[in-house]
Design a protein around this motif. Sequence first.
Motif, mmCIF file in Angstrom:
data_model
loop_
_atom_site.group_PDB
_atom_site.id
_atom_site.type_symbol
_atom_site.label_atom_id
_atom_site.label_comp_id
_atom_site.label_asym_id
_atom_site.label_seq_id
_atom_site.Cartn_x
_atom_site.Cartn_y
_atom_site.Cartn_z
ATOM 1 N N VAL A 107 0.868 -1.175 0.000
ATOM 2 C CA VAL A 107 0.000 0.000 0.000
ATOM 3 C C VAL A 107 0.908 1.229 0.000
ATOM 4 C CG1 VAL A 107 -1.819 1.263 1.209
ATOM 5 C CG2 VAL A 107 -1.767 -1.242 1.312
ATOM 6 N N GLN A 108 0.675 2.116 -0.949
ATOM 7 C CA GLN A 108 1.483 3.333 -1.052
ATOM 8 C C GLN A 108 0.562 4.544 -1.017
ATOM 9 O OE1 GLN A 108 3.592 2.693 -4.728
ATOM 10 N NE2 GLN A 108 4.994 1.242 -3.793
ATOM 11 N N HIS A 109 0.957 5.512 -0.205
ATOM 12 C CA HIS A 109 0.188 6.750 -0.073
ATOM 13 C C HIS A 109 1.025 7.930 -0.531
ATOM 14 C CE1 HIS A 109 -2.797 4.848 2.550
ATOM 15 N NE2 HIS A 109 -1.807 4.359 3.251
ATOM 16 N N VAL A 110 0.382 8.876 -1.175
ATOM 17 C CA VAL A 110 0.923 10.221 -1.331
ATOM 18 C C VAL A 110 0.144 11.043 -0.319
ATOM 19 C CG1 VAL A 110 1.182 12.236 -2.826
ATOM 20 C CG2 VAL A 110 1.490 9.924 -3.766
ATOM 21 N N SER A 111 0.871 11.713 0.560
ATOM 22 C CA SER A 111 0.226 12.426 1.660
ATOM 23 C C SER A 111 0.739 13.851 1.746
ATOM 24 C CB SER A 111 0.509 11.706 2.991
ATOM 25 O OG SER A 111 -0.014 10.398 2.970
ATOM 26 N N GLY A 112 0.055 14.618 2.559
ATOM 27 C CA GLY A 112 0.457 15.987 2.836
ATOM 28 C C GLY A 112 0.039 16.350 4.244
ATOM 29 N N LEU A 113 0.422 17.533 4.657
ATOM 30 C CA LEU A 113 0.056 18.036 5.973
ATOM 31 C C LEU A 113 -0.764 19.305 5.763
ATOM 32 C CD1 LEU A 113 0.499 17.247 8.916
ATOM 33 C CD2 LEU A 113 2.492 18.742 8.940
ATOM 34 N N LEU A 114 -2.023 19.232 6.146
ATOM 35 C CA LEU A 114 -2.961 20.317 5.901
ATOM 36 C C LEU A 114 -2.858 21.370 6.988
ATOM 37 C CD1 LEU A 114 -5.356 21.064 3.979
ATOM 38 C CD2 LEU A 114 -6.855 19.988 5.661
ATOM 39 N N ASP A 115 -2.700 22.629 6.573
ATOM 40 C CA ASP A 115 -2.820 23.756 7.489
ATOM 41 C C ASP A 115 -4.318 23.944 7.688
ATOM 42 O OD1 ASP A 115 -3.371 26.429 8.376
ATOM 43 O OD2 ASP A 115 -1.364 27.032 7.722
ATOM 44 N N LEU A 116 -4.790 23.646 8.884
ATOM 45 C CA LEU A 116 -6.231 23.600 9.134
ATOM 46 C C LEU A 116 -6.907 24.965 9.062
ATOM 47 C CD1 LEU A 116 -6.188 20.938 11.989
ATOM 48 C CD2 LEU A 116 -6.779 20.601 9.577
ATOM 49 N N LYS A 117 -6.174 26.045 9.287
ATOM 50 C CA LYS A 117 -6.749 27.396 9.162
ATOM 51 C C LYS A 117 -6.862 27.804 7.701
ATOM 52 C CE LYS A 117 -6.128 30.258 13.161
ATOM 53 N NZ LYS A 117 -5.362 31.342 13.766
ATOM 54 N N ALA A 118 -5.765 27.667 6.979
ATOM 55 C CA ALA A 118 -5.725 28.096 5.577
ATOM 56 C C ALA A 118 -6.416 27.099 4.650
ATOM 57 C CB ALA A 118 -4.278 28.301 5.131
ATOM 58 N N ARG A 119 -6.608 25.845 5.133
ATOM 59 C CA ARG A 119 -7.189 24.764 4.326
ATOM 60 C C ARG A 119 -6.368 24.505 3.073
ATOM 61 N NH1 ARG A 119 -9.563 21.958 7.744
ATOM 62 N NH2 ARG A 119 -10.603 20.798 6.129
ATOM 63 N N ARG A 120 -5.055 24.599 3.237
ATOM 64 C CA ARG A 120 -4.101 24.332 2.170
ATOM 65 C C ARG A 120 -2.988 23.466 2.729
ATOM 66 N NH1 ARG A 120 -7.360 25.884 -1.193
ATOM 67 N NH2 ARG A 120 -7.539 27.983 -1.930
ATOM 68 N N LEU A 121 -2.315 22.736 1.844
ATOM 69 C CA LEU A 121 -1.167 21.950 2.272
ATOM 70 C C LEU A 121 -0.038 22.872 2.699
ATOM 71 C CD1 LEU A 121 -1.007 19.164 -0.461
ATOM 72 C CD2 LEU A 121 -1.929 18.983 1.854
ATOM 73 N N THR A 122 0.632 22.502 3.798
ATOM 74 C CA THR A 122 1.802 23.257 4.220
ATOM 75 C C THR A 122 2.920 23.038 3.205
ATOM 76 O OG1 THR A 122 3.304 23.695 6.058
ATOM 77 C CG2 THR A 122 2.675 21.431 5.724
ATOM 78 N N SER A 123 3.742 24.051 3.003
ATOM 79 C CA SER A 123 4.767 23.974 1.961
ATOM 80 C C SER A 123 5.931 23.059 2.339
ATOM 81 C CB SER A 123 5.292 25.372 1.625
ATOM 82 O OG SER A 123 5.875 25.948 2.778
ATOM 83 N N ASP A 124 6.159 22.805 3.633
ATOM 84 C CA ASP A 124 7.288 21.981 4.059
ATOM 85 C C ASP A 124 6.845 21.019 5.155
ATOM 86 O OD1 ASP A 124 9.751 20.894 4.557
ATOM 87 O OD2 ASP A 124 10.632 22.729 5.368
ATOM 88 N N PRO A 125 6.137 19.938 4.784
ATOM 89 C CA PRO A 125 5.637 19.011 5.807
ATOM 90 C C PRO A 125 6.755 18.309 6.573
ATOM 91 C CG PRO A 125 5.346 18.075 3.620
ATOM 92 C CD PRO A 125 5.792 19.493 3.431
ATOM 93 N N ALA A 126 7.895 18.075 5.926
ATOM 94 C CA ALA A 126 8.998 17.380 6.602
ATOM 95 C C ALA A 126 9.451 18.150 7.841
ATOM 96 C CB ALA A 126 10.164 17.178 5.638
ATOM 97 N N THR A 127 9.559 19.461 7.736
ATOM 98 C CA THR A 127 9.979 20.270 8.882
ATOM 99 C C THR A 127 8.983 20.163 10.023
ATOM 100 O OG1 THR A 127 11.202 21.801 7.490
ATOM 101 C CG2 THR A 127 10.512 22.622 9.645
#
Length: 142
Positions: A107-127
């Motif tokens: 099973v492989q996922h492409v994921s992101g980290l959502l900024d819950l206020k802006a409702r957009r993916l954060t630009s640097d999820p690794a950090t």
Amino acid sequence: MAVELSSVHMEVRSYEIDPQHHVNGSVYQQYADHSRFACVRAAGIDIDELLGSGFGPVNLETVIRYHNELRGGDEVDVSCAWIWGEGKTYRVEHVLRRGDGEIAAEVQHVSGLLDLKARRLTSDPATQWRSRAKRPELLGFS
């Protein structure tokens, strides 16, 4: 392929079986989700704190490759490996291996980290992930 960093062990339960007596397809994704959550916890990240700070993990794409069936009573080890690159997304890969050593599925996922206020993916999820982890190596960081 990424190095498998963490693994959870599970037994197939009777209610996860479909009419053909093997594990229902959606359960493979649930096993992967369980493994990923266990990996995050083992890395020392508190999901409630992550959410409280305004970030939430999201899956953007999931691919399941079936190799060998899982049946009721089988035992399965589900690995979790994180792959980081540049940009807003990262990958998490899982290998589901039966007790006899055979690969049941990947099973492989492409994921992101959502900024819950802006409702957009954060630009640097690794950090964001690395700064919260007490054991960052479990999330693929050196």
